[in-house]
Structures are given as structure tokens and as C-alpha cells.
Scaffold this active site. Structure first.
Site, PDB file in Angstrom:
ATOM      1  NE  ARG A 229      -2.612  -0.532   3.263  1.00 19.21           N
ATOM      2  CZ  ARG A 229      -3.274  -0.921   4.334  1.00 19.21           C
ATOM      3  NH1 ARG A 229      -4.564  -1.072   4.275  1.00 19.21           N
ATOM      4  NH2 ARG A 229      -2.666  -1.162   5.472  1.00 19.21           N
TER       5      ARG A 229
ATOM      6  CE  LYS B 160       5.067 -21.299  10.225  1.00 21.39           C
ATOM      7  NZ  LYS B 160       5.783 -20.088  10.576  1.00 21.39           N
TER       8      LYS B 160
ATOM      9  CG  HIS C 233      12.081 -21.018   6.268  1.00 19.42           C
ATOM     10  ND1 HIS C 233      11.044 -20.726   7.091  1.00 19.42           N
ATOM     11  CD2 HIS C 233      13.188 -20.942   7.041  1.00 19.42           C
ATOM     12  CE1 HIS C 233      11.493 -20.484   8.307  1.00 19.42           C
ATOM     13  NE2 HIS C 233      12.803 -20.610   8.306  1.00 19.42           N
TER      14      HIS C 233
ATOM     15  CE  LYS D 234      15.871 -23.564   8.717  1.00 19.30           C
ATOM     16  NZ  LYS D 234      16.521 -22.260   8.636  1.00 19.30           N
TER      17      LYS D 234
ATOM     18  CD  GLU E 162      12.933 -19.086  16.838  1.00 18.53           C
ATOM     19  OE1 GLU E 162      13.305 -18.356  15.919  1.00 18.53           O
ATOM     20  OE2 GLU E 162      11.740 -19.232  17.152  1.00 18.53           O
TER      21      GLU E 162
ATOM     22  CG  ASP F 232       5.622 -19.276  14.620  1.00 21.15           C
ATOM     23  OD1 ASP F 232       5.339 -18.908  13.467  1.00 21.15           O
ATOM     24  OD2 ASP F 232       6.668 -18.920  15.213  1.00 21.15           O
TER      25      ASP F 232
ATOM     26  CG  HIS G 177       9.217 -24.399  10.478  1.00 16.66           C
ATOM     27  ND1 HIS G 177       8.890 -24.151   9.170  1.00 16.66           N
ATOM     28  CD2 HIS G 177       9.242 -23.179  11.082  1.00 16.66           C
ATOM     29  CE1 HIS G 177       8.727 -22.851   8.990  1.00 16.66           C
ATOM     30  NE2 HIS G 177       8.931 -22.242  10.139  1.00 16.66           N
TER      31      HIS G 177
ATOM     32  CE  LYS H  80       9.221 -17.081  18.290  1.00 14.69           C
ATOM     33  NZ  LYS H  80       9.981 -17.023  17.039  1.00 14.69           N
TER      34      LYS H  80
HETATM   35  C1  BG6 Z   1       9.228 -18.783  11.188  1.00 11.71           C
HETATM   36  C2  BG6 Z   1       8.493 -18.483  12.462  1.00 11.71           C
HETATM   37  O1  BG6 Z   1       8.449 -19.585  10.349  1.00 11.71           O
HETATM   38  O2  BG6 Z   1      10.434 -19.456  11.499  1.00 11.71           O
HETATM   39  C3  BG6 Z   1       9.345 -17.647  13.394  1.00 11.71           C
HETATM   40  O3  BG6 Z   1       7.283 -17.796  12.170  1.00 11.71           O
HETATM   41  C4  BG6 Z   1      10.674 -18.330  13.633  1.00 11.71           C
HETATM   42  O4  BG6 Z   1       8.684 -17.418  14.646  1.00 11.71           O
HETATM   43  C5  BG6 Z   1      11.328 -18.714  12.308  1.00 11.71           C
HETATM   44  O5  BG6 Z   1      11.521 -17.427  14.348  1.00 11.71           O
HETATM   45  C6  BG6 Z   1      12.557 -19.557  12.533  1.00 11.71           C
HETATM   46  O6  BG6 Z   1      13.210 -19.747  11.307  1.00 11.71           O
HETATM   47  P1  BG6 Z   1      14.782 -20.035  11.274  1.00 11.71           P
HETATM   48  O7  BG6 Z   1      15.089 -20.318   9.851  1.00 11.71           O
HETATM   49  O8  BG6 Z   1      15.447 -18.812  11.819  1.00 11.71           O
HETATM   50  O9  BG6 Z   1      14.979 -21.201  12.177  1.00 11.71           O
END
Ligand code: BG6
Length: 508
Positions: free
Chosen positions: A60, A166, A196, A200, A234, A253, A258, A358
Site C-alpha cells: 500500500r 505459512k 523454509h 535448509k 530460539e 508457528d 517446520h 522462544k
Molecule cells: C518462522 C516463524 O516460520 O520461522 C518464526 O514464524 C521463527 O517465529 C522462524 O523465528 C525460525 O526460522 P529459522 O530459519 O530462523 O529457524
């Protein structure tokens, strides 16, 4: 006209990737800045972009092409990791970057994008092929797909692919509804759902390790494996995404997406052929075999956590409830752990412990495969019982990338004293490179039309089916949050979950 196309000259791109334009919705957002444009720069740097290529960004915010290029240049220099920034490479890419401002609810924006796409097709020989990349909030996917449908942009001439990020829905029902909406305008075969983690290197390498070698596969089953732990820890908090994260939580999430994909890669049968659908069939079969928990089993097999404030080193870290945009009474999980079983012949009875959180003490993602102990502990008497279950195979996904195998060895000296040692493979040492290729790999696969690392709808539905019972029970629960201080390994209940089966989390 072809003299205008910077990918033909001066750098002579000969990647073999078919030409296309990438149209990014949400071009002023975080994903575009942090991941997509830096990934495209790295592809340009490595000469992997098609020889007919252009990018059209939309969001936007009113911006000129020049202002958009400036922002993207800044993003690339900020988020590039280990690839050098070279002005000549950037200039080549920047000349092919365009921006069309406008609200996705306004039909006029699709007409303007269409005009720009036709113009870039002529100037940059994109062949009229278009990849739509939705880097927006998921609530906008349906509106954009409908806009693309109504304007005719969703149809050819030229190839059309829709890449979405996602979360694909927030439970099984909404995932199905989203899919019905998208399939009104795009075929399942042209919908590319990105996870993603599948891009990897180290996750792809699980397949190479398993199916490229003869010695591991015979061990890869309940007969030799006692249990598996998959961890994605994380150290960061929600990084300004509090409002979004509050609706999601760690189970949605990270685990639903993942970690279940990593688990499926770890558990799948060898595909009949190295073809996208053969690979995707096998991953989907694993996900469909996950035992669905009954509501009364959830408290024993799933644990929710939320971090509270803490002092880590010299820094005062706020709790999740103190993060901007977060409800001070929030019941959202910033940590989730669950025990899953894959009910098939290979894996029956093997617990798979998945956890993600987290603000844990260390950033680490890995898969730890614990093998059964030797049937007879002949050395126990001389090694103080430490000989129990020494064999552990660790697939290190990040930040370290590699594989370690742990086994017992005789300590040098008199007597039979044993000690665990490791045999290690490090990506950096073997291949001299540690850079992450996830978005690059996935973007090139979308351009080439190879969906092997993208997720099919049946796999999405199966992974929601596995977590839905947990989400339902948690929705009715009033948690006593926060239940772990920032900087620690999560709630005690997660340790108890493993202890009930005689196991313990490995602290990576
Ligand atoms: C994302 C999540 O899909 O993956 C995030 O929404 C997360 O919360 C991230 O931090 C982690 O990705 P990576 O590649 O840093 O492990």
C-alpha cells in the site's frame, strides 16, 4: 529491446532456470526485506537467476521504483549474511526491480500490475511467466487470489504459480477453507506452499544421508531406534511480532509446520523415484500415520509454556506478556512440546518428542536419534553404568550444520574404562561454506516448477489433524503462565513428559 535486459549482458546469466517475473505482494514487509530480496541478490551473485527476469513489488505504501530500489538495497546490505555485497551485481538486479503501489482490495491495482507485467515481459524477456509471491499477512491471501482471478492475471498466457507462506490456516477447518478459496483461481499443481525448513541444506541432507547410503537405512526403524528428539530452540523473543504471534503460538508457528515437516523427512519411506510427487507422497503418508491424540491424552503428551521476565547476563528481558502488542493476560504458548507416534510398521511404538520455544538459552535446531542400548551391558561393572544407550546420531540443522555419531570408546590406559566419543561431519569443513540456502533453493525450485520441497494440501491437512486435538484442549485451558523464565529450557512439565517414558531431553 533485448539490450535493456541486464541478465543477458554484461554478466551472461546462463543458469538454465526458465525466464519469469516474480510479483511480490507485501513488498514493503519484513519477509521481503529480510529474506526474499537478499535471496534474489544471492542468486544474482551466484549467476542463478533466469536470463529473462524481473520483480514487481506491491504494497500500500506509495513509493517510486527508485525509492523501492533504495529500500531493497538497504535491506540487502543489512541481511546478506556471508555473501559480499557487490555494486555491479546489485545494479543488475536493481534495474529489474519495479514497484506498483496500491491496495489489494482495489481492482485497479491488478490492472496496473498487469500493465507493468506486460511491459517487463517485453523489456526483460520473462516469457510472460509469472510467479505470484504472497508475502503478506495470511488474512489477505484470499483477497489477492480473487483479485488475480478477476483481473485475468491468474490465467496465462505463460506459466502461473502462486507461492504462499505459512500459516496455511489456523486449524484443519480453516486450512481446508483457504485451500477451497485458492483453488477457485489456481490449480493445486500451481500452488506452492513454502516451508523454509524444507529448503535448509541440512534438512535436505537427511534424504541424502538416508537414501544415498546403504549403511544407515537398515538401522532406521523401531528395531534399532529407541526414540527421537527434534528441537528448535530460539534465543530471540517475538521481535516486534507480538500482535501476530499472540494469535499463533509456538505449536502453530513451529511444531505444526517446520518440526512436523522435519519429522516427516526423517521418517518417510524411500520414494519410488526422485520425482516431486513421489517424494511428497511419502512425506504425506508419514503425517497421515501420526496417531491422533484423544482429548484425555493431551495433558500427558503435550506441554505449553510461556516465558516470563528474567535478567540474562546484564540485560533485563521482558516476559512475553510485557512485549508490545501482547495482552497482559495472554494465554499464548511461546514454548510447545509434544510426543507423537507414527503408527506404521517402521515406527510403531517409537516416541517422537518435538519441542520449540522462544527465549531459550541457546539457538539450536537439531534431530537427535537415540538408538537402543546394547542388549547386554558387559562393560557396565567397569564403567559405572555409563554404558547405557550411548549411541546417538545428531543431525545438526542450525546454527552448526553437520552430523555426529556418538558411541563408546575405550579410554586409553589400564582397564576397560569406557567413555562416549563422537564422529563428526561439519558442513563448513567438508564443503567450505556455511551459508544458508533455504530461500534461494525454494525460489529457484518455484521458477523451475519443481515442487518437491513445497507442501501439498494433503500434507498440510494431515499435520493440522495431528495438532488440532492439542489446540482444542489448550483453547479451554487456563494456564498458569508464565511458567519458564526467559533464558531457560522451558517448563518443568516438559521434562516430566519425557520422564514418564524413562527419557530425558538432551540439552544440545
Ligand atoms: C518462522 C516463524 O516460520 O520461522 C518464526 O514464524 C521463527 O517465529 C522462524 O523465528 C525460525 O526460522 P529459522 O530459519 O530462523 O529457524
Amino acid at each position: 529491446m533485448s539490450g535493456e535486459n541486464p541478465f543477458r549482458d554484461p554478466l551472461r546469466y546462463e543458469s538454465g532456470v526458465p525466464p519469469c517475473a516474480v510479483i511480490i505482494f507485501g513488498a514493503n514487509g519484513d519477509l521481503t526485506r529480510r529474506k526474499l530480496i537478499p535471496a534474489l541478490y544471492r542468486l544474482a551473485y551466484n549467476r542463478l537467476l533466469p536470463c529473462g527476469f524481473a520483480v514487481i513489488g506491491n504494497s500500500r505504501t506509495p513509493l517510486s521504483d527508485e525509492a523501492f530500489r533504495d529500500r531493497m538495497r538497504q535491506a540487502v546490505t543489512e541481511f546478506l549474511d556471508d555473501t559480499p555485497f557487490q555494486t555491479d551485481v546489485w545494479d543488475v538486479l536493481a534495474r529489474a526491480l519495479f514497484y506498483v503501489p496500491g491496495d489489494i482490495a482495489d481492482p485497479g491495482v491488478y490492472e496496473r500490475i498487469c500493465t507493468k507485467a506486460e511491459e517487463t515481459a517485453r523489456r526483460f524477456q520473462t516469457g510472460g511467466n509469472i510467479i505470484f509471491y504472497l508475502a503478506t499477512h495470511p488474512s489477505q491471501y484470499t483477497t489477492i487470489a480473487a483479485g488475480l482471478g478477476a483481473s485475468g492475471l491468474a490465467r496465462g498466457p505463460g506459466l502461473r504459480r502462486l507461492v504462499i507462506e505459512k500459516p496455511f490456516g489456523h486449524d484443519l477447518e480453516s486450512a481446508r477453507a483457504l485451500n477451497r478459496d485458492l483453488q477457485k483461481y489456481f490449480d493445486e499443481s500451481s500452488i506452492y506452499r513454502i516451508d523454509h525448513y524444507l529448503g535448509k541444506e541440512t534438512v535436505q541432507n537427511i534424504l541424502a544421508f538416508r537414501f544415498g547410503n546403504g549403511i544407515f537405512e537398515p538401522l532406521w526403524s523401531r528395531h534399532f531406534i529407541d526414540h527421537v528428539q527434534i528441537t528448535a530452540a530460539e534465543t530471540i523473543g517475538v521481535e516486534g511480532r507480538g500482535a501476530f504471534y499472540q494469535q499463533a503460538g509456538a505449536l502453530r508457528d513451529m511444531v505444526q509446520s517446520h518440526l512436523l515437516q522435519v519429522m516427516a523427512t526423517m521418517c518417510m519411506e524411500p520414494p519410488a523415484a526422485w520425482e516431486p510427487d513421489a517424494v511428497r507422497d511419502e512425506r504425506a503418508k508419514v503425517l497421515r500415520s501420526i496417531r491422533v491424540m484423544k482429548p484425555e491424552e493431551v495433558p500427558l503428551n503435550a506441554v505449553a509454556g510461556q516465558y516470563g521476565p528474567a535478567r540474562i547476563g546484564d540485560t533485563e528481558v521482558p516476559g512475553f506478556r510485557q512485549e508490545p502488542g501482547v495482552d497482559p493476560e495472554s494465554q499464548t504458548d511461546t514454548y510447545a512440546a509434544a510426543t507423537f507416534f507414527v503408527d506404521n510398521w517402521r515406527w510403531a511404538g517409537v516416541p517422537f518428542y518435538l519441542r520449540s520455544g522462544k527465549r531459550l538459552p541457546k539457538r539450536v535446531t537439531d534431530v537427535a536419534i537415540q538408538f537402543h542400548a546394547a542388549p547386554l551391558a558387559v562393560f557396565d561393572s567397569v564403567s559405572n553404568g555409563k554404558a547405557a544407550s550411548p549411541n546417538l546420531l545428531i543431525v545438526r540443522i542450525q546454527p552448526e550444520q553437520g552430523i555426529s555419531l556418538r558411541f563408546l570408546s575405550k579410554q586409553p590406559g589400564i582397564g576397560m574404562k569406557l567413555r562416549p566419543v563422537s564422529m563428526d561431519f561439519h558442513y563448513g569443513q567438508s564443503f567450505g561454506s556455511r551459508q544458508s540456502w533455504d530461500y534461494e533453493t525454494l525460489l529457484v525450485d518455484a521458477m523451475r516448477g519443481d515442487p518437491a520441497l513445497y507442501i501439498r494440501q494433503d500434507a498440510i491437512e494431515a499435520s493440522w489433524a495431528a495438532v488440532d486435538p492439542i489446540l482444542k484442549v489448550w483453547a479451554d485451558e487456563r494456564f498458569d503462565f508464565p511458567n519458564y523464565p526467559a533464558g531457560t529450557w522451558g517448563p518443568k512439565a516438559a521434562d516430566e513428559m519425557l520422564a514418564r517414558r524413562g527419557h530425558a531431553w538432551r540439552n544440545p
